[in-house]
Write a protein that holds these residues in place. Structure first.
Motif, short mmCIF file in Angstrom:
data_model
loop_
_atom_site.label_atom_id
_atom_site.label_comp_id
_atom_site.label_asym_id
_atom_site.label_seq_id
_atom_site.Cartn_x
_atom_site.Cartn_y
_atom_site.Cartn_z
N ASP A 60 0.82 -1.22 0.00
CA ASP A 60 0.00 0.00 0.00
C ASP A 60 0.85 1.27 0.00
O ASP A 60 0.39 2.34 -0.40
N GLY A 61 2.08 1.15 0.49
CA GLY A 61 2.94 2.33 0.57
C GLY A 61 3.71 2.62 -0.72
O GLY A 61 4.41 3.61 -0.81
N TRP A 62 3.56 1.74 -1.71
CA TRP A 62 4.35 1.90 -2.95
C TRP A 62 3.52 2.52 -4.06
O TRP A 62 2.35 2.18 -4.23
N THR A 63 4.17 3.40 -4.85
CA THR A 63 3.47 3.95 -6.01
C THR A 63 3.74 3.14 -7.27
O THR A 63 3.13 3.36 -8.31
N ARG A 64 4.71 2.20 -7.19
CA ARG A 64 5.00 1.30 -8.31
C ARG A 64 5.04 -0.12 -7.78
O ARG A 64 5.16 -0.34 -6.58
N ASN A 65 5.02 -1.09 -8.70
CA ASN A 65 5.15 -2.49 -8.30
C ASN A 65 6.53 -2.70 -7.66
O ASN A 65 7.56 -2.52 -8.31
N PRO A 66 6.56 -3.09 -6.37
CA PRO A 66 7.86 -3.23 -5.71
C PRO A 66 8.72 -4.35 -6.30
O PRO A 66 9.93 -4.38 -6.05
N PHE A 67 8.12 -5.24 -7.09
CA PHE A 67 8.89 -6.32 -7.70
C PHE A 67 8.85 -6.24 -9.23
O PHE A 67 9.01 -7.22 -9.93
N GLY A 68 8.61 -5.01 -9.73
CA GLY A 68 8.54 -4.82 -11.18
C GLY A 68 9.90 -4.57 -11.81
O GLY A 68 10.09 -4.76 -13.01
N GLY A 69 10.84 -4.06 -11.03
CA GLY A 69 12.16 -3.72 -11.59
C GLY A 69 12.05 -2.70 -12.72
O GLY A 69 12.82 -2.73 -13.67
N GLU A 70 11.10 -1.78 -12.59
CA GLU A 70 10.88 -0.82 -13.67
C GLU A 70 12.01 0.21 -13.73
O GLU A 70 12.55 0.60 -12.70
N LEU A 71 12.30 0.65 -14.95
CA LEU A 71 13.28 1.71 -15.16
C LEU A 71 12.50 2.96 -15.57
O LEU A 71 11.92 3.01 -16.65
N ILE A 72 12.44 3.93 -14.67
CA ILE A 72 11.62 5.12 -14.92
C ILE A 72 12.47 6.37 -14.68
O ILE A 72 13.02 6.55 -13.60
N ASP A 73 12.57 7.21 -15.68
CA ASP A 73 13.31 8.47 -15.55
C ASP A 73 14.68 8.29 -14.92
O ASP A 73 15.07 9.01 -14.00
N GLY A 74 15.39 7.31 -15.40
CA GLY A 74 16.77 7.14 -14.92
C GLY A 74 16.91 6.50 -13.56
O GLY A 74 17.97 6.60 -12.94
N GLU A 75 15.83 5.85 -13.09
CA GLU A 75 15.91 5.16 -11.81
C GLU A 75 15.34 3.75 -11.93
O GLU A 75 14.31 3.56 -12.58
N VAL A 76 16.00 2.80 -11.28
CA VAL A 76 15.47 1.43 -11.20
C VAL A 76 14.71 1.32 -9.89
O VAL A 76 15.26 1.58 -8.82
N TRP A 77 13.41 0.93 -10.02
CA TRP A 77 12.54 0.84 -8.85
C TRP A 77 12.40 -0.60 -8.39
O TRP A 77 12.30 -1.51 -9.20
N GLY A 78 12.32 -0.75 -7.07
CA GLY A 78 11.95 -2.06 -6.54
C GLY A 78 12.62 -2.36 -5.22
O GLY A 78 13.66 -1.78 -4.88
N ARG A 79 12.01 -3.28 -4.48
CA ARG A 79 12.58 -3.71 -3.21
C ARG A 79 13.96 -4.32 -3.43
O ARG A 79 14.11 -5.18 -4.30
N GLY A 80 14.92 -3.81 -2.71
CA GLY A 80 16.28 -4.29 -2.83
C GLY A 80 17.14 -3.46 -3.77
O GLY A 80 18.35 -3.68 -3.85
N ALA A 81 16.54 -2.48 -4.46
CA ALA A 81 17.32 -1.68 -5.42
C ALA A 81 18.55 -1.08 -4.74
O ALA A 81 19.65 -1.11 -5.27
N VAL A 82 18.35 -0.54 -3.52
CA VAL A 82 19.46 0.06 -2.77
C VAL A 82 20.10 -0.98 -1.86
O VAL A 82 21.32 -1.05 -1.74
#
Ligand SMILES: [Zn+2]
Length: 448
Positions: A100-122
């Motif tokens: 509920d706290g995420w604006t993107r799929n936390p396990f999508g590994g999406e690349l958006i505007d120069g950033e890779v999103w997802g749990r574990g990215a950092v």
């Protein structure tokens, strides 16, 4: 950093794609033995390294501590047995998410505007991906390295490493043998400095047990609820803060991060430090934690039935120690905090571990400093982490181990802390590129 380098050769294109794959596997470790299932990320890495493995340039072992709880050890052999064996220690598991706290799929590994999103990215798949990429580059280079380069891609870091590094060093010490290592928790900006973890606080959990006189709750006269005693103990714990104990790493932190010389002077004074903490803004929590032993009550228990006055109660304390703190000192500190209540409280020791640190005058740390100066034109500051990581397992064996990473300007320590385990975790491509460039430089200096 130009756009061409981001996707071009010599950049980090492969690491970015590998990171996205690792995120999509969602190796979520919730602390239960059957969670994690890191075997899935082991398979991702095996596929990524397949060409170098097929050529015989990388020796791999998949080591499984429990069904699906696999770690991958991938070793490029060096030619000189006297050269260092550099370990790249990256975990494969991630912590759970609150979707509920995420604006993107936390396990999508999406690349958006120069950033890779997802749990574990950092924390810390971007580094695990960077480690695997540099290992593969070294393996496929025309000449073998002088020393071994070893990827330790491990399970179970997020739940204490019983099924990961602790198990590996106990059951397969030869497989994981390295003489020095890089892991997570590095690259954050502190002023114009880049922070690299050289030490971690220890943990010395305690259970405080208090007793009362039980009775039927319908006739409280003459009984003494242990819950009242527990309340008094909790009030003391909240009111009394352990005093600051400042060391070399504290002074290095103040020098790197605090520009205001008057404030810096107060922070270097253990008596005036606490009053200055609120002026530190987002870094105050970190400053508080690394300047002393901390005590946090976490689990409180009293009573089992609604109509029975409890005869005993307990409070679990999460206590984080500094390098050199003994168990006796922890018990003495608790007694001092409890003051007049101490005689009525039984102190039991819970499982813990000692604080660990690696010296900052080793050849590997010198290589880290040079690489950061070369790639980011910034000085390095050695720091102590308030939490724990797998680096301590190696440090306990006497092996120098440091945090690594080289994040883009704008990645303050507090932004890093919020990104790790938080909602909308994501990492920018520049940070991946910078980390790759610094890593190549370190690897070539130490074992190339
Ligand atoms: Zn981590």
């Amino acid at each position: 950093m130009t756009e061409e380098r981001i996707d071009g050769s010599g950049g980090a294109g492969e690491a970015i794609e590998l990171l996205r794959e690792l995120i999509r596997e969602g190796c979520v470790n919730d602390g239960t033995p059957s969670s994690g299932q890191e075997i899935r990320n082991v398979r991702v890495l095996q596929r990524f390294l397949a060409d170098a493995i097929a050529l015989g340039r990388i020796e791999t072992q998949v080591l499984e501590s429990a069904p699906g709880r696999a770690s991958l050890v991938a070793r490029v052999r060096g030619t000189d047995p006297d050269a260092p064996a550099l370990g790249l220690l990256g975990h494969l598991d991630v912590v759970p998410v609150d979707p509920d706290g995420w604006t993107r799929n936390p396990f999508g590994g999406e690349l958006i505007d120069g950033e890779v999103w997802g749990r574990g990215a950092v924390d810390m798949l971007y580094l695990t991906a960077a480690f695997a990429c540099v290992l593969r580059e070294v393996a496929l280079a025309p000449r073998p390295p002088r020393g071994d380069l070893v990827l330790l891609a491990v399970a179970d870091e997020e739940a204490g490493s019983d099924l990961g590094m602790h198990w590996l060093v106990r059951e397969h010490p030869e497989a994981v043998r390295v003489t020095e290592a890089l892991s997570e928790s590095g690259g954050m900006r502190m002023g114009r400095h880049v922070a690299i973890e050289v030490a971690e606080k220890g943990s010395a959990g305690r259970r405080l047990v208090v007793r009362g006189k039980p009775g039927h709750a319908s006739i409280p006269f003459g009984a003494t609820s242990a819950a009242y005693r527990m309340g008094e103990v909790l009030q003391r714990l909240e009111a009394v803060m352990p005093a600051a104990q400042l060391g070399e790493l504290w002074n290095a932190f103040v020098d790197a991060r605090i520009d205001d010389s008057e404030l810096a002077e107060r922070l270097r004074d253990p008596v005036r430090l606490d009053a200055a903490l609120p002026q530190l803004g987002g870094i105050a929590g970190y400053a508080h934690a690394v300047s002393r032993i901390t005590i946090s009550p976490t689990v409180v228990r009293a009573g089992a039935a609604h109509n029975v006055i409890p005869g005993s109660a307990s409070i679990d304390l999460d206590i984080r120690t500094l390098p050199g703190t003994s168990d006796e000192e922890v018990d003495e500190l608790i007694a001092a905090v409890l003051g007049p209540l101490a005689d009525e409280v039984e102190i039991r020791r819970l499982r813990g571990w000692a604080a660990t640190g690696s010296r900052s005058d080793t050849p590997l740390f010198a290589a880290i400093k040079r690489a950061i100066a070369e790639v980011a034109d910034a000085p390095t500051v050695p720091i102590m982490a308030a939490g724990g990581s797998d680096a301590r397992v190696l440090r306990e064996l006497g092996i120098p181990a440091y945090g690594f990473g080289l994040l883009a300007p704008g990645w303050s320590y507090e932004r890093y802390r919020e990104g790790v385990h938080g909602n909308d975790e994501r990492i920018d491509l520049t940070s991946i590129e910078l980390s790759m460039a610094a890593l190549r430089s370190i690897v070539s200096e130490r074992i190339g």
